[in-house]
Each structure stands twice: as C-alpha cells, then as structure tokens.
Design a protein around this motif. Structure first.
Motif, short mmCIF file in Angstrom:
data_model
loop_
_atom_site.label_atom_id
_atom_site.label_comp_id
_atom_site.label_asym_id
_atom_site.label_seq_id
_atom_site.Cartn_x
_atom_site.Cartn_y
_atom_site.Cartn_z
N VAL A 383 11.99 69.97 -25.14
CA VAL A 383 11.18 70.97 -24.44
C VAL A 383 9.91 71.17 -25.24
N SER A 384 8.80 70.59 -24.79
CA SER A 384 7.58 70.45 -25.58
C SER A 384 7.88 69.56 -26.79
N SER A 385 6.98 69.52 -27.77
CA SER A 385 7.18 68.63 -28.91
C SER A 385 6.29 69.05 -30.07
N TYR A 386 6.81 68.89 -31.29
CA TYR A 386 6.02 69.15 -32.48
C TYR A 386 5.19 67.92 -32.89
N MET A 387 5.40 66.78 -32.22
CA MET A 387 4.77 65.53 -32.63
C MET A 387 3.40 65.32 -32.00
N LYS A 388 3.00 66.22 -31.11
CA LYS A 388 1.78 66.00 -30.33
C LYS A 388 0.52 66.02 -31.19
N VAL A 389 0.47 66.95 -32.16
CA VAL A 389 -0.72 67.11 -33.00
C VAL A 389 -0.33 67.11 -34.46
N SER A 390 -1.32 66.89 -35.31
CA SER A 390 -1.06 66.74 -36.75
C SER A 390 -0.64 68.04 -37.41
N ILE A 391 -0.97 69.20 -36.81
CA ILE A 391 -0.61 70.48 -37.41
C ILE A 391 0.75 70.97 -36.91
N CYS A 392 1.44 70.11 -36.14
CA CYS A 392 2.86 70.32 -35.80
C CYS A 392 3.13 71.58 -35.00
N LEU A 393 2.23 71.96 -34.13
CA LEU A 393 2.47 73.06 -33.20
C LEU A 393 2.92 72.50 -31.86
N PRO A 394 3.74 73.22 -31.10
CA PRO A 394 4.23 72.69 -29.82
C PRO A 394 3.15 72.71 -28.75
N MET A 395 2.31 71.69 -28.75
CA MET A 395 1.18 71.64 -27.81
C MET A 395 1.40 70.66 -26.67
N ASP A 396 2.59 70.12 -26.54
CA ASP A 396 2.87 69.19 -25.46
C ASP A 396 3.14 69.97 -24.18
N ILE A 397 2.30 69.78 -23.18
CA ILE A 397 2.46 70.49 -21.89
C ILE A 397 2.48 69.49 -20.73
N GLU A 398 3.01 68.29 -21.01
CA GLU A 398 3.00 67.24 -19.98
C GLU A 398 3.96 67.57 -18.84
N THR A 399 5.08 68.21 -19.14
CA THR A 399 6.06 68.52 -18.10
C THR A 399 5.99 70.01 -17.75
N GLY A 400 6.52 70.34 -16.57
CA GLY A 400 6.53 71.73 -16.15
C GLY A 400 7.38 72.60 -17.06
N LEU A 401 8.49 72.03 -17.59
CA LEU A 401 9.36 72.79 -18.49
C LEU A 401 8.63 73.11 -19.80
#
Length: 584
Positions: A383-401
C-alpha cells in the motif's frame, strides 16, 4: 563474420580462449538463451569483436574482469535480461552501444572513464543515466574547449602573411583550394589544415567529426530520470546537508535527555509524565530517521546514482520510512491526547471522580501505538511504497489504494491540528477571567499556547498542503524542493517538543538536577530542590484541612507546564514565601 550459439542450457561457462583462432575478421557473437553462469578470464582472447550479444542468459551472474583481455572490441555489448551484478573492469573502452535492459541485478556501474567511446546506453534504472548525463556534460565542456582552440588557430592562420602561408603549405593554392585538395577527415595527416596539426591525438580521442567539427556525436541514455528521482544527491542542496545534522542531533539529544530524566525519576509516574515519555520516544525516532538520511547522504555524496538502487530497494530505506511514518503519527497522536487531557482536567477540575487516571491513559496510548505501527507497516505490504523517492517517504500514488492511504494520513493530521487548536482556545477562555487568575499569568498562558499552536502549524501546514495537492496528482512542488520542507518544517515538533513540554519546566529541571546529583554533579542545586519540596509538602499537610479546592484557572495554569505537579501544591504559598529557598 557471425557466430550464433543459443538455446543450450547445458553450457554453464565460457572458458579461456573459447573463440581463439576463428579468423582475423570482425566477429559478431550471438550467445543468447543459454545456461551460462560464468565467463572466465581471457574468454574472448584473440578475437576482433564487433558485437557481443549475451542477452537472455538468465543465470549469467559473473563476467570475469579480464574476460575481454586479449580481444579487440566489442563495439556493441548486449547484456539485457541477465543476472549480472557488475561489468568487467577491462575492455569497455571500445563499447559504443551498451544494452542492459531488464538487468535488475546490475545496480552499480564501473568507473565512467571506462566508457570512453560510448554513444548510446539503454539501461534498466533511470538513476544510472544520471552518471552518463554527467559524463555527457564533461565531454561537451571538452568539446567547447577544443572548438575554442580551433577557432583561435584558424583566426591566427588567416591573419598570417600570404608568403608565410605559401611557404608553409608549399603550394600556390589558398585555403579554399587547399581544403578541396585535403578535405577534413581524408588523409588528414598530410593536410596542413587538419586537426592533427592543431591538436594532440589525446585531445581528439572519442570524437568523430567527419567533415563538420560543429556536429559531434552525443551520448544518449534511456530511461531518463523522472520527477521523483532527479539527478541529485539524497538531500540535493548543500545547506540542507549541514542543517540536517544540527537538527537530528538536537532532536536525538533533547528527547533522549527527557526520556532518561523522566524514567529515572523517583517521583510517581503521573498521566502527564507517562504521555510525555511517549511523545519523547516518538520524537526520538524522528531524530533517528533524520540521522539515517544524513548518514547515507554523506556516504553517497556525488555518487548517489551508483547507490540509488541498493538504498531505495534495500532494507535501509524501508527502515527509514517506517521510522518516519511511525514517529510522525505517534507524535501527532500523543500531542492530541496531551491536549485533550489538559482540557478534560481543567473542564472537570471540580469533579475528582472524572479525573483521567494512569489506568485510562495506558490503553489510550496502546491504541495509538498499534495505529502508528499499522499505518507505518502498510507501505511494506504494497500500500504505497517507501522506494519511490530517495528520502523514503510514501509518495507512491499510482493505485487508488495508495492514493487513499496518503489522503488518510494527511486528513487525520489536519483533524488532529484542528482538535489541538480548539482545545487550547477553550483552555485560554477558561483562564482569561481576571478574577480567577493574575494578569501576568494570563499573559504567560497565552504566550505558551501561541508557541505550542505555532510549532504544530509550522510542522503540519506546509507539508499537508503540498502533499494533499500531490495526492490528487496536481503537484505544486518538486521532489527537490520538498526536501527543504523535510529538513526545515517536518521535524520542527521533534526538536521543539522536548523543550516546550519538558526541559523549560521547573519540575523537569528539578528532576534533572536530582539525577545529576546521583553521579556527583550539581549537588548544591539538588539540595535546594529537596528543601523546597520538603517545605512545600509540610505546608500543604498543615493547611490540608482548611484547604479549598483549586479553581479552574489555577489548575489550568499549573497544567500548562508539560509535567503535572510532581508534589502536592500548597493552597497558598505566599505565607511561606519568606521561608522557602529561592531556586533558579
């Protein structure tokens, strides 16, 4: 000449001199879809390689550093869809085209100076193209330098006397005729106007200009870095690299001190003390997150492209992301509970049976811990991901969940801020009556409330505003600029809370000096605090029978210190003021 060997899963290695003696012509080796696991040293010795195709060898994990030693070329190297973890350190100088798509194990590249002839790279990770972007810039700078020298040489040549030019060229032809006789790129060694008469061979290496010096071939690389992972270090800005160390040390030291003093104090563990311990632990975890980010940034500075994949897909970034989400949510939750506890105590000051006890606070905070741990674990389970950016914040918003997850966190933080503001406004209204509290106390209460609300607003407002816009896929700020928010605003509460809620209070200073006296320091100051407590306690006991219940105003003022009264407060201290030692 072309040699093709494919679909042979029994072949697990390419031994030394495997292709020696085939012929002296340019050779294209197509070695795909085999069972190769290892390529030995000098495997291509004695060959003149034009293309080396190793794609779709799923088990190929190693090419020896000297595998290409003794060979000429290759000009084209294709290692796509292999399990290679590194490229050989020798033999890359001739490569003009590198294809490494779907090579997910290849997370680091050799030194860039090995790719002196590279013109096209098709890779797996966008961060690797950052390395070639830097290489491209260096080449362009070198080109501009050479072109500037070339222009100056041409200009000086045209200014020379005609007879000198004739003597130098041993010809009666001028420049136009000479160029027809000896055009650039053809027989340039014999032409007095060729590049070799102006530049050394080392300056011209890697450039193929043909007839037009102004149109060199430019290195291209795909996939290009995206908006979430620009070509920069983790922190991006140099001033952030310095500032983050100051902030994380302040957060760690301040909150560790508060935890140490509160947990070692021999006074009874009250509800405010218990809540303050939880708040300090949450803010301490935030300091650990900043320390982890700052340490990795210092280690990878200038070469982050070579560490980006290991960091963002590894356990380090997941740990950092868990720490920051857990710490942020637990801190906001605890701040809200502390504020509600103060409001509840003041509102029901006359009803002792409704006072919040430790047995009530423990399950409330247990719920906060479970909520914070759960919300921090979700990105680790897709559900989201910490891998999206180098500062490890959950910035993945590709899915509706994932989008709903980000919005849930942000909306809860905004609601918590509104609740905190509302409670402090009610507290202020309760204590502003001049008949109930002195004017100077009223001013102190207002100032303290303003500081608490301001720090909460400074921390939550900018991050929530930009994050909510990004969650709706309308970003108003880049990842690079968001790092300024990360360092300057995100940890504000973690740094300010230990001071506002503990260190600046008299009760904490008393506990601190008593703790220091146990190790032989500040004994005189600790003795003053002991005497003050002794006199206050005796006074309260003597007047206990005639004591009246504290008013809401006086109770409110005392509760606005982060730690509740550590000892019974006398009804009226003014009658004993002369007898009490003064404690700074």
């Amino acid at each position: 000449f072309q040699r093709e060997l494919c679909d042979n899963l029994r072949m697990t290695i390419i031994p030394q001199n495997a292709f020696q003696g085939m012929n002296n012509e340019s050779l294209t080796l197509k070695l795909y879809k085999n069972g190769f696991e290892d390529i030995h040293s000098h495997a291509f010795n004695g060959t003149k390689l034009n293309q080396l195709i190793l794609k779709d060898n799923k088990n190929l994990r190693r090419i020896h550093n000297d595998a290409l030693r003794g060979a000429t070329g290759p000009d084209v190297l294709d290692i796509s869809s292999t399990a290679l973890e590194s490229l050989p350190s020798y033999g890359l100088e001739a490569i003009q085209v590198l294809n490494a798509t779907s090579s997910y194990s290849l997370k680091r590249l050799p030194p860039l100076d090995k790719f002196s002839s590279l013109l096209e790279a098709v890779l797996t990770y966008p961060s690797h193209c950052c390395a070639f972007r830097n290489l491209r810039t260096e080449r362009q700078n070198l080109l501009f330098s050479i072109f500037d020298n070339f222009s100056k040489e041409c200009e000086s040549t045209m200014r020379r006397p005609t007879n000198e030019m004739l003597n130098d060229s041993n010809s009666t032809l001028l420049w136009s005729a000479e160029r027809k006789t000896h055009p650039f790129g053809t027989d340039y060694e014999s032409s007095p106007y060729s590049y070799s008469t102006i530049f050394d061979d080392s300056e011209m290496a890697g450039f193929d200009f043909d007839y037009d010096f102004c149109q060199p071939k430019v290195l291209t690389c795909t996939p290009e870095p995206d908006a979430f992972n620009p070509c920069e270090d983790i922190l991006g800005y140099s001033f952030l690299r310095v500032l983050i160390w100051f902030i994380n040390i302040l957060a760690i030291a301040g909150n560790f001190t508060v935890l140490l003093v509160l947990l070692t104090s021999h006074y009874k563990l009250t509800v405010p003390r218990f809540l303050m311990c939880n708040l300090s632990f949450a803010d301490f975890c935030m300091g650990l997150y900043l320390l982890l980010i700052a340490s990795v940034d210092a280690q990878t500075s200038g070469q982050y492209y070579n560490h980006a994949i290991d960091w963002q897909t590894g356990g380090g970034c997941s740990t950092a992301g868990f720490f920051t989400v857990f710490a942020s949510e637990l801190s906001v939750y605890t701040l809200t509970v502390i504020t509600l506890e103060r409001w509840h105590t003041i509102t029901y000051a006359m009803q002792l049976d409704r006072k919040l006890r430790l047995r009530h606070a423990v399950p409330i905070m247990l719920g906060g811990w479970l909520f914070s741990i759960g919300i921090a674990l979700l990105p680790l389970f897709g559900v989201s991901s910490y891998m999206k950016v180098s500062i490890c914040l959950p910035m993945d918003i590709e899915t509706g969940l994932s989008q709903a997850y980000i919005l849930l966190i942000l909306v809860l933080n905004v609601v918590a801020f509104v609740v905190i503001c509302a409670c402090y406004i009610k507290i202020y209204i309760a204590v502003q009556n001049p008949e109930l509290v002195a004017a100077n106390k009223d001013t102190k209460v207002a100032k303290r409330m303003a500081i608490l609300i301001f720090t909460d607003f400074t921390c939550m407002a900018p991050i929530s505003f930009f994050a909510i816009s990004a969650a709706f896929k309308v970003p108003l700020i880049t990842v690079t600029n968001s790092k300024i928010l990360l360092v300057l605003f995100y940890p504000v509460n973690s740094c300010a809370n230990p001071f506002l809620y503990a260190i600046f209070t008299k009760a904490f200073r008393r506990d601190f000096f008593l703790l220091m006296s146990k190790i032989g320091c500040c004994k005189s100051r600790a003795e003053l605090y002991r005497m003050n407590y002794f006199y206050a306690y005796n006074s309260n006991c003597k007047n206990g029978g005639a004591a009246t219940a504290p008013t809401k105003a006086s109770q409110a003022f005392l509760l606005l210190s982060a730690l509740e009264k550590p000892y019974p407060t006398p009804r009226d201290k003014t009658s004993h003021k002369e007898n009490l030692p003064r404690v700074p």
